[in-house]
Design a protein around this motif. Structure first.
Motif, PDB file in Angstrom:
ATOM      1  N   UNK A  85      54.646  42.265  52.136  1.00  0.00           N
ATOM      2  CA  UNK A  85      54.036  40.952  52.389  1.00  0.00           C
ATOM      3  C   UNK A  85      52.788  40.772  51.525  1.00  0.00           C
ATOM      4  N   UNK A  86      51.954  41.796  51.448  1.00  0.00           N
ATOM      5  CA  UNK A  86      50.755  41.722  50.605  1.00  0.00           C
ATOM      6  C   UNK A  86      51.133  41.528  49.134  1.00  0.00           C
ATOM      7  N   UNK A  87      52.142  42.262  48.687  1.00  0.00           N
ATOM      8  CA  UNK A  87      52.572  42.173  47.290  1.00  0.00           C
ATOM      9  C   UNK A  87      53.110  40.776  46.982  1.00  0.00           C
ATOM     10  N   UNK A  88      53.892  40.213  47.910  1.00  0.00           N
ATOM     11  CA  UNK A  88      54.421  38.855  47.734  1.00  0.00           C
ATOM     12  C   UNK A  88      53.289  37.839  47.723  1.00  0.00           C
ATOM     13  N   UNK A  92      52.316  35.302  44.596  1.00  0.00           N
ATOM     14  CA  UNK A  92      52.362  33.851  44.770  1.00  0.00           C
ATOM     15  C   UNK A  92      50.972  33.200  44.770  1.00  0.00           C
ATOM     16  N   UNK A  93      49.947  33.983  44.580  1.00  0.00           N
ATOM     17  CA  UNK A  93      48.577  33.452  44.560  1.00  0.00           C
ATOM     18  C   UNK A  93      48.335  32.749  43.218  1.00  0.00           C
ATOM     19  N   UNK A  94      47.900  31.502  43.280  1.00  0.00           N
ATOM     20  CA  UNK A  94      47.725  30.726  42.045  1.00  0.00           C
ATOM     21  C   UNK A  94      46.401  31.033  41.339  1.00  0.00           C
ATOM     22  N   UNK A  95      45.377  31.417  42.103  1.00  0.00           N
ATOM     23  CA  UNK A  95      44.065  31.670  41.506  1.00  0.00           C
ATOM     24  C   UNK A  95      43.813  33.179  41.450  1.00  0.00           C
ATOM     25  N   UNK A  96      44.170  33.778  40.342  1.00  0.00           N
ATOM     26  CA  UNK A  96      44.058  35.234  40.178  1.00  0.00           C
ATOM     27  C   UNK A  96      42.589  35.686  40.054  1.00  0.00           C
ATOM     28  N   UNK A  97      41.677  34.755  39.850  1.00  0.00           N
ATOM     29  CA  UNK A  97      40.262  35.098  39.712  1.00  0.00           C
ATOM     30  C   UNK A  97      39.491  34.936  41.019  1.00  0.00           C
ATOM     31  N   UNK A  98      40.149  34.478  42.067  1.00  0.00           N
ATOM     32  CA  UNK A  98      39.447  34.210  43.326  1.00  0.00           C
ATOM     33  C   UNK A  98      39.094  35.510  44.049  1.00  0.00           C
ATOM     34  N   UNK A  99      38.092  35.402  44.902  1.00  0.00           N
ATOM     35  CA  UNK A  99      37.691  36.551  45.715  1.00  0.00           C
ATOM     36  C   UNK A  99      38.811  36.928  46.691  1.00  0.00           C
TER      37      UNK A  99
END
Length: 181
Positions: A85-88, A92-99
């Motif tokens: 679930x964490x890997x998915x 699917x996270x669009x903002x790879x630079x977010x905290x």
């Protein structure tokens, strides 16, 4: 009788007194032999009981260790879904630079680190030959890039606990391109 005569009669040994008493001596020797044999049998029985007790202790320890490992394995199987679930979520996270992304990434790294500390590792599958004991083929894919039977894509990561497969990797396997294509 004088005192000297009395002493002489006491110290006098007759010929009858010098005859060996064979019957009581033989009976005692037989009894000694019988008791010595019984001692040897008891020592042997004691040695066997000690060995049996030692073997039982070793067997119980082995059984305990095995049950402990299986308990860890069963728990780990269930926890692997959390990692998926964490890997998915990361994929699917669009903002790879977010905290938020960085926090999830650190959590997933810690998750894998803990698994590894306990002997749980991912099965290295991509571009390896298909092995039915470690992989579950979901489908096959025609390709000229790989020989038939090579894993071209890992759909779900597989894991093993030491040498025992916890969860087989779900994979797509290459097959020879058909002439009809």
């Amino acid at each position: 009788m004088s005192e000297k005569e009395h002493i002489d009669t006491k110290n006098t040994v007759s010929a009858e007194d010098l005859k060996p008493a064979s019957a009581p001596t033989e009976a005692l020797e037989d009894k000694i032999t019988e008791l010595e044999e019984e001692i040897l049998q008891l020592k042997d029985k004691n040695t066997r009981l000690i060995a049996e007790q030692h073997n039982l202790g070793a067997r119980l320890k082995r059984d305990f260790d095995t049950k402990k490992q299986y308990a860890i394995a069963n728990f780990a199987k269930e926890v692997l879904d959390v990692g998926d679930i964490l890997k998915t979520g990361l994929a699917n996270c669009s903002d790879k630079d977010s905290e938020h992304f960085k926090g999830m990434e650190m959590t997933l790294d810690k998750f894998y680190h803990i698994l590894k500390q306990h002997g749980i590792t991912a099965i290295d599958s991509l571009h390896k030959a298909f092995d039915h004991s470690q992989h579950e083929a979901l489908t096959s894919q025609e390709t000229d890039e790989h020989e038939p039977g090579i894993i071209t894509q890992v759909v779900q990561e597989g894991y093993q606990f030491h040498e025992r497969v916890l969860r087989p990797a779900k994979v797509i396997v290459s097959k020879k391109v058909s002439q009809d294509s």
